[in-house]
Design a protein around this motif. Sequence first.
Motif, PDB file in Angstrom:
ATOM      1  N   GLU A 150      73.299  13.196 -59.664  1.00  0.00           N
ATOM      2  CA  GLU A 150      73.337  14.643 -59.888  1.00  0.00           C
ATOM      3  C   GLU A 150      72.946  15.430 -58.639  1.00  0.00           C
ATOM      4  O   GLU A 150      73.349  16.590 -58.469  1.00  0.00           O
ATOM      5  N   LEU A 202      75.866  16.874 -56.903  1.00  0.00           N
ATOM      6  CA  LEU A 202      76.434  18.071 -57.524  1.00  0.00           C
ATOM      7  C   LEU A 202      75.661  19.317 -57.095  1.00  0.00           C
ATOM      8  O   LEU A 202      76.243  20.390 -56.901  1.00  0.00           O
ATOM      9  N   LYS A 203      74.356  19.188 -56.938  1.00  0.00           N
ATOM     10  CA  LYS A 203      73.551  20.334 -56.505  1.00  0.00           C
ATOM     11  C   LYS A 203      73.896  20.722 -55.076  1.00  0.00           C
ATOM     12  O   LYS A 203      73.934  21.919 -54.743  1.00  0.00           O
ATOM     13  N   ALA A 219      77.307  22.545 -55.278  1.00  0.00           N
ATOM     14  CA  ALA A 219      77.145  23.904 -55.789  1.00  0.00           C
ATOM     15  C   ALA A 219      76.557  24.819 -54.720  1.00  0.00           C
ATOM     16  O   ALA A 219      76.978  25.976 -54.567  1.00  0.00           O
ATOM     17  N   ASN A 220      75.597  24.308 -53.955  1.00  0.00           N
ATOM     18  CA  ASN A 220      74.983  25.094 -52.891  1.00  0.00           C
ATOM     19  C   ASN A 220      75.997  25.448 -51.808  1.00  0.00           C
ATOM     20  O   ASN A 220      76.084  26.600 -51.366  1.00  0.00           O
ATOM     21  N   ASP A 262      77.032  29.042 -59.124  1.00  0.00           N
ATOM     22  CA  ASP A 262      75.987  28.829 -60.119  1.00  0.00           C
ATOM     23  C   ASP A 262      76.028  27.366 -60.556  1.00  0.00           C
ATOM     24  O   ASP A 262      77.103  26.779 -60.701  1.00  0.00           O
ATOM     25  N   TYR A 263      74.838  26.803 -60.767  1.00  0.00           N
ATOM     26  CA  TYR A 263      74.765  25.390 -61.130  1.00  0.00           C
ATOM     27  C   TYR A 263      74.881  25.246 -62.648  1.00  0.00           C
ATOM     28  O   TYR A 263      73.906  25.368 -63.385  1.00  0.00           O
ATOM     29  N   LEU A 309      79.696  19.085 -62.954  1.00  0.00           N
ATOM     30  CA  LEU A 309      79.563  20.474 -62.526  1.00  0.00           C
ATOM     31  C   LEU A 309      80.822  21.241 -62.917  1.00  0.00           C
ATOM     32  O   LEU A 309      81.939  20.784 -62.663  1.00  0.00           O
TER      33      LEU A 309
END
Length: 265
Positions: free
Chosen positions: A100, A103-104, A107-108, A113-114, A128
Amino acid sequence: MPRNPGITDEMIISMYKSGMPFKEMQPIIGLSDRAIRNVLYKHGVKMNREQSSGRPRIHKINENFFKVWSHEMAWVLGLFITDGHINEQTHSVSLSQKDEKILKVVANYMGADYILAPFGKTMTTPTLIINSKEIKKDLEVLGIKSRKSLNVPFPVVPEQYLPSFIRGVIDGDGWVQKSGYVMNVTTASIRFAEGLLSVFHSWALHSTITSTTTNTGNIIYRVWVKGKYVLPKLAKIIYRNAATDNFIPHKRDYMMQRINELPDK
C-alpha cells in the motif's frame, strides 16, 4: 428492480467512494436511488449530500500529470500499464498494489486524494481509485484502455525516461529471483512483450521471451533477463533516477546484490 448481473455490494461502495453521483450509478447497477442508499447504509458508508443530489463529489487531482514526461510520471505509467484498470462505464481509473505504501507515493505524485476501494470478497488487494475524465483520457492516449491485458501496446516513451518506466513495469508485473540471477515480466500482450524485449536488447542485456497457454486458452508471455552480472547491470540502469520511495524495495535489493562486482566500463 433487480440489480444488474455481476454487481456486488463492494462495487457499489467503490463507485460511490470514487465520487460518482447517484444518477450515473443507477443505470450501471440497475437499482433505484433508494436501493443504492440501502446498500450503503447496510455497510455503514457515510453519505455525501452533494453526491446524492446528483452533483459529483470533487476530488483533488493534477489532471496534467500524464501530459508532461518526468521520471515520476514514467514510473507511475509503468505501474498503470501493468496493475492499472480503466473503468469502461465511468470516468475513473484504479491502481492495485500489494504494498500500500506504493499507492500512497502514486497519489502524492499525482496530487490525488488518497481513496481506496473498500475490501470485500472480490477486493482483497489495496486499490487506489482516481475519479477523473481527463486522467482516463490521457491514459487511453498512451495505450491503456479498458480490457487492456491482451492487446496493450508498448507505449512511445522518451528514451531518457525509459529506465523509470521499466522500473514501474517490473514493480507491477515483474518477478525477481531472491538470488538475483533471474528476472521476468509477465504479460498477456505480445505487442508489449516484444516492445519490452527490444528495450532490453538495446541495453545489451541477455533477454528472451517464452510463452505458455492457460487453461482458458489465453497465451501468457514472459520476458526474461538472466545472468549473474546481467541483473545488476539492469538495476544500475533502472534505479539511477529513482527517488527514495518509488520502487519495490525487495526487487531492487535482489537485483543489486552483485552490483559492486560489475566490471568497470
